[in-house]
Design a protein around this motif. Structure first.
Motif, PDB file in Angstrom:
ATOM      1  N   ARG A 196       0.836  -1.207   0.000  1.00 53.98           N
ATOM      2  CA  ARG A 196       0.000   0.000   0.000  1.00 53.98           C
ATOM      3  C   ARG A 196       0.871   1.258   0.000  1.00 53.98           C
ATOM      4  O   ARG A 196       0.578   2.231  -0.690  1.00 53.98           O
ATOM      5  CB  ARG A 196      -0.933   0.020   1.203  1.00 53.98           C
ATOM      6  N   VAL A 197       1.930   1.227   0.790  1.00 55.69           N
ATOM      7  CA  VAL A 197       2.853   2.368   0.840  1.00 55.69           C
ATOM      8  C   VAL A 197       3.493   2.576  -0.520  1.00 55.69           C
ATOM      9  O   VAL A 197       3.578   3.710  -1.015  1.00 55.69           O
ATOM     10  CB  VAL A 197       3.924   2.155   1.929  1.00 55.69           C
ATOM     11  N   LEU A 198       3.919   1.507  -1.141  1.00 55.84           N
ATOM     12  CA  LEU A 198       4.556   1.608  -2.456  1.00 55.84           C
ATOM     13  C   LEU A 198       3.595   2.201  -3.485  1.00 55.84           C
ATOM     14  O   LEU A 198       3.963   3.110  -4.232  1.00 55.84           O
ATOM     15  CB  LEU A 198       5.044   0.223  -2.894  1.00 55.84           C
ATOM     16  N   ARG A 199       2.365   1.718  -3.506  1.00 57.82           N
ATOM     17  CA  ARG A 199       1.365   2.269  -4.434  1.00 57.82           C
ATOM     18  C   ARG A 199       1.101   3.749  -4.158  1.00 57.82           C
ATOM     19  O   ARG A 199       1.031   4.557  -5.082  1.00 57.82           O
ATOM     20  CB  ARG A 199       0.055   1.478  -4.356  1.00 57.82           C
ATOM     21  N   ALA A 200       0.958   4.098  -2.892  1.00 56.66           N
ATOM     22  CA  ALA A 200       0.703   5.506  -2.543  1.00 56.66           C
ATOM     23  C   ALA A 200       1.877   6.383  -2.946  1.00 56.66           C
ATOM     24  O   ALA A 200       1.695   7.496  -3.455  1.00 56.66           O
ATOM     25  CB  ALA A 200       0.434   5.635  -1.049  1.00 56.66           C
ATOM     26  N   THR A 201       3.087   5.889  -2.744  1.00 51.27           N
ATOM     27  CA  THR A 201       4.281   6.649  -3.108  1.00 51.27           C
ATOM     28  C   THR A 201       4.374   6.850  -4.614  1.00 51.27           C
ATOM     29  O   THR A 201       4.783   7.902  -5.082  1.00 51.27           O
ATOM     30  CB  THR A 201       5.540   5.935  -2.571  1.00 51.27           C
ATOM     31  N   GLU A 202       3.962   5.843  -5.363  1.00 54.83           N
ATOM     32  CA  GLU A 202       4.002   5.940  -6.828  1.00 54.83           C
ATOM     33  C   GLU A 202       2.876   6.793  -7.382  1.00 54.83           C
ATOM     34  O   GLU A 202       3.037   7.473  -8.387  1.00 54.83           O
ATOM     35  CB  GLU A 202       3.921   4.534  -7.441  1.00 54.83           C
TER      36      GLU A 202
ATOM     37  N   VAL B 153      10.083   8.724   1.489  1.00 49.90           N
ATOM     38  CA  VAL B 153      11.410   8.130   1.399  1.00 49.90           C
ATOM     39  C   VAL B 153      11.519   6.805   2.141  1.00 49.90           C
ATOM     40  O   VAL B 153      12.397   5.997   1.853  1.00 49.90           O
ATOM     41  CB  VAL B 153      12.518   9.092   1.904  1.00 49.90           C
ATOM     42  N   ALA B 154      10.613   6.569   3.121  1.00 52.06           N
ATOM     43  CA  ALA B 154      10.725   5.359   3.936  1.00 52.06           C
ATOM     44  C   ALA B 154       9.440   5.092   4.705  1.00 52.06           C
ATOM     45  O   ALA B 154       8.586   5.969   4.837  1.00 52.06           O
ATOM     46  CB  ALA B 154      11.883   5.503   4.924  1.00 52.06           C
ATOM     47  N   VAL B 155       9.354   3.878   5.219  1.00 50.43           N
ATOM     48  CA  VAL B 155       8.317   3.512   6.183  1.00 50.43           C
ATOM     49  C   VAL B 155       9.007   3.483   7.545  1.00 50.43           C
ATOM     50  O   VAL B 155      10.091   2.923   7.690  1.00 50.43           O
ATOM     51  CB  VAL B 155       7.711   2.130   5.884  1.00 50.43           C
TER      52      VAL B 155
ATOM     53  N   HIS C 119      17.639   5.725  18.457  1.00 52.27           N
ATOM     54  CA  HIS C 119      16.397   5.160  19.001  1.00 52.27           C
ATOM     55  C   HIS C 119      16.323   3.683  18.603  1.00 52.27           C
ATOM     56  O   HIS C 119      15.929   3.359  17.490  1.00 52.27           O
ATOM     57  CB  HIS C 119      15.175   5.899  18.458  1.00 52.27           C
ATOM     58  N   SER C 120      16.670   2.796  19.514  1.00 52.03           N
ATOM     59  CA  SER C 120      16.779   1.378  19.157  1.00 52.03           C
ATOM     60  C   SER C 120      15.439   0.722  18.835  1.00 52.03           C
ATOM     61  O   SER C 120      15.404  -0.297  18.162  1.00 52.03           O
ATOM     62  CB  SER C 120      17.479   0.608  20.278  1.00 52.03           C
ATOM     63  N   PHE C 121      14.320   1.294  19.286  1.00 46.89           N
ATOM     64  CA  PHE C 121      13.015   0.701  18.993  1.00 46.89           C
ATOM     65  C   PHE C 121      12.323   1.392  17.814  1.00 46.89           C
ATOM     66  O   PHE C 121      11.196   1.065  17.478  1.00 46.89           O
ATOM     67  CB  PHE C 121      12.114   0.752  20.232  1.00 46.89           C
ATOM     68  N   LYS C 122      12.998   2.342  17.223  1.00 49.34           N
ATOM     69  CA  LYS C 122      12.468   3.039  16.054  1.00 49.34           C
ATOM     70  C   LYS C 122      13.263   2.571  14.845  1.00 49.34           C
ATOM     71  O   LYS C 122      14.488   2.600  14.860  1.00 49.34           O
ATOM     72  CB  LYS C 122      12.604   4.547  16.250  1.00 49.34           C
ATOM     73  N   LEU C 123      12.536   2.113  13.810  1.00 42.89           N
ATOM     74  CA  LEU C 123      13.197   1.545  12.634  1.00 42.89           C
ATOM     75  C   LEU C 123      12.619   2.152  11.364  1.00 42.89           C
ATOM     76  O   LEU C 123      11.513   2.708  11.370  1.00 42.89           O
ATOM     77  CB  LEU C 123      13.004   0.021  12.607  1.00 42.89           C
ATOM     78  N   TYR C 124      13.364   1.999  10.264  1.00 35.47           N
ATOM     79  CA  TYR C 124      12.891   2.494   8.971  1.00 35.47           C
ATOM     80  C   TYR C 124      13.267   1.521   7.873  1.00 35.47           C
ATOM     81  O   TYR C 124      14.226   0.754   7.978  1.00 35.47           O
ATOM     82  CB  TYR C 124      13.443   3.893   8.677  1.00 35.47           C
ATOM     83  N   LEU C 125      12.469   1.552   6.824  1.00 32.93           N
ATOM     84  CA  LEU C 125      12.737   0.765   5.620  1.00 32.93           C
ATOM     85  C   LEU C 125      12.591   1.709   4.426  1.00 32.93           C
ATOM     86  O   LEU C 125      11.499   2.222   4.171  1.00 32.93           O
ATOM     87  CB  LEU C 125      11.750  -0.397   5.499  1.00 32.93           C
ATOM     88  N   PRO C 126      13.686   1.961   3.709  1.00 35.05           N
ATOM     89  CA  PRO C 126      13.613   2.857   2.552  1.00 35.05           C
ATOM     90  C   PRO C 126      12.647   2.319   1.491  1.00 35.05           C
ATOM     91  O   PRO C 126      12.509   1.104   1.319  1.00 35.05           O
ATOM     92  CB  PRO C 126      15.047   2.864   2.012  1.00 35.05           C
ATOM     93  N   VAL C 127      11.996   3.226   0.776  1.00 33.35           N
ATOM     94  CA  VAL C 127      11.051   2.833  -0.265  1.00 33.35           C
ATOM     95  C   VAL C 127      11.746   1.974  -1.324  1.00 33.35           C
ATOM     96  O   VAL C 127      11.165   1.015  -1.824  1.00 33.35           O
ATOM     97  CB  VAL C 127      10.355   4.073  -0.874  1.00 33.35           C
ATOM     98  N   LYS C 128      12.988   2.290  -1.633  1.00 36.07           N
ATOM     99  CA  LYS C 128      13.725   1.458  -2.608  1.00 36.07           C
ATOM    100  C   LYS C 128      13.834   0.015  -2.116  1.00 36.07           C
ATOM    101  O   LYS C 128      13.733  -0.927  -2.893  1.00 36.07           O
ATOM    102  CB  LYS C 128      15.109   2.045  -2.866  1.00 36.07           C
ATOM    103  N   ALA C 129      14.038  -0.174  -0.819  1.00 37.79           N
ATOM    104  CA  ALA C 129      14.105  -1.529  -0.261  1.00 37.79           C
ATOM    105  C   ALA C 129      12.737  -2.204  -0.314  1.00 37.79           C
ATOM    106  O   ALA C 129      12.652  -3.425  -0.488  1.00 37.79           O
ATOM    107  CB  ALA C 129      14.620  -1.473   1.174  1.00 37.79           C
ATOM    108  N   ILE C 130      11.672  -1.419  -0.172  1.00 39.11           N
ATOM    109  CA  ILE C 130      10.314  -1.967  -0.282  1.00 39.11           C
ATOM    110  C   ILE C 130      10.094  -2.491  -1.696  1.00 39.11           C
ATOM    111  O   ILE C 130       9.535  -3.573  -1.887  1.00 39.11           O
ATOM    112  CB  ILE C 130       9.249  -0.917   0.094  1.00 39.11           C
ATOM    113  N   GLU C 131      10.540  -1.727  -2.691  1.00 38.17           N
ATOM    114  CA  GLU C 131      10.420  -2.176  -4.082  1.00 38.17           C
ATOM    115  C   GLU C 131      11.128  -3.519  -4.266  1.00 38.17           C
ATOM    116  O   GLU C 131      10.580  -4.436  -4.871  1.00 38.17           O
ATOM    117  CB  GLU C 131      11.026  -1.128  -5.024  1.00 38.17           C
ATOM    118  N   GLU C 132      12.346  -3.641  -3.736  1.00 41.32           N
ATOM    119  CA  GLU C 132      13.109  -4.880  -3.856  1.00 41.32           C
ATOM    120  C   GLU C 132      12.434  -6.020  -3.103  1.00 41.32           C
ATOM    121  O   GLU C 132      12.379  -7.158  -3.587  1.00 41.32           O
ATOM    122  CB  GLU C 132      14.536  -4.666  -3.326  1.00 41.32           C
TER     123      GLU C 132
END
Length: 161
Positions: free
Chosen positions: A103-109, A115-117, A141-154
């Motif tokens: 859903r994030v990928l579609r919304a971003t496109e 840039v990330a989730v 922040h060890s409990f805060k994480l991110y995943l770049p949109v490019k990594a989501i595509e992959e």
């Protein structure tokens, strides 16, 4: 149609689905997605998505290289992700996470750039869960994480989505 809620291990996640969901939807704060068991109509999993901004200085330099030097960049917050305690260890967490990322990928496109989730893990077990899908911890922040949109595509390509 009447939907029943069921048991989530963490009380905060129970309170959210019971008390805050409709309020957040009405105020356009977050969108809630639920996985419902048919025919019982029990909620067996859910997650929320909302807009977010991320401070570029909290992200890994290899990721931020090439991004605009704005102090805040657009992102999507995966604010909650929960699976009913009786359905855990069946892969549903991964299923709804991949659904959220699609859903994030579609919304971003189609709608707005991101840039990330971003996720704020509730405990160490959740941190490990997100890291299995490629999420990286924020610097401070060890409990805060991110995943770049490019990594989501992959990731979506690897799941042939």
């Amino acid at each position: 149609m009447r939907v029943h809620y069921v048991h989530f291990t963490n009380q905060i996640l129970v309170l959210y689905i019971v008390k805050s969901t409709s309020q957040n939807l009405n105020k356009k704060v977050a969108t809630v997605f639920v996985l419902i068991d048919s025919p019982s109509m029990d909620i067996i999993a859910y997650y929320t998505l909302s807009t977010y901004t991320v401070d570029i200085t909290n992200l890994d330099k290899t990721f931020t290289k090439g991004l605009p030097r704005y102090p805040l960049l657009p992102a999507i917050l995966l604010g909650r992700l929960a699976v009913d305690s009786s359905r855990q260890s069946q892969g549903l967490g991964g299923v709804i996470l991949i659904d959220a990322l699609k859903r994030v990928l579609r919304a971003t496109e189609q709608v707005a750039s991101s840039v990330a989730v971003i996720v704020e893990a509730i405990d160490e077990k959740a941190v490990n869960f997100y890291q299995k899908y490629g999420f990286q911890q924020f610097k401070e922040h060890s409990f805060k994480l991110y995943l770049p949109v490019k990594a989501i595509e992959e990731l979506c390509l690897s799941f042939e989505i």
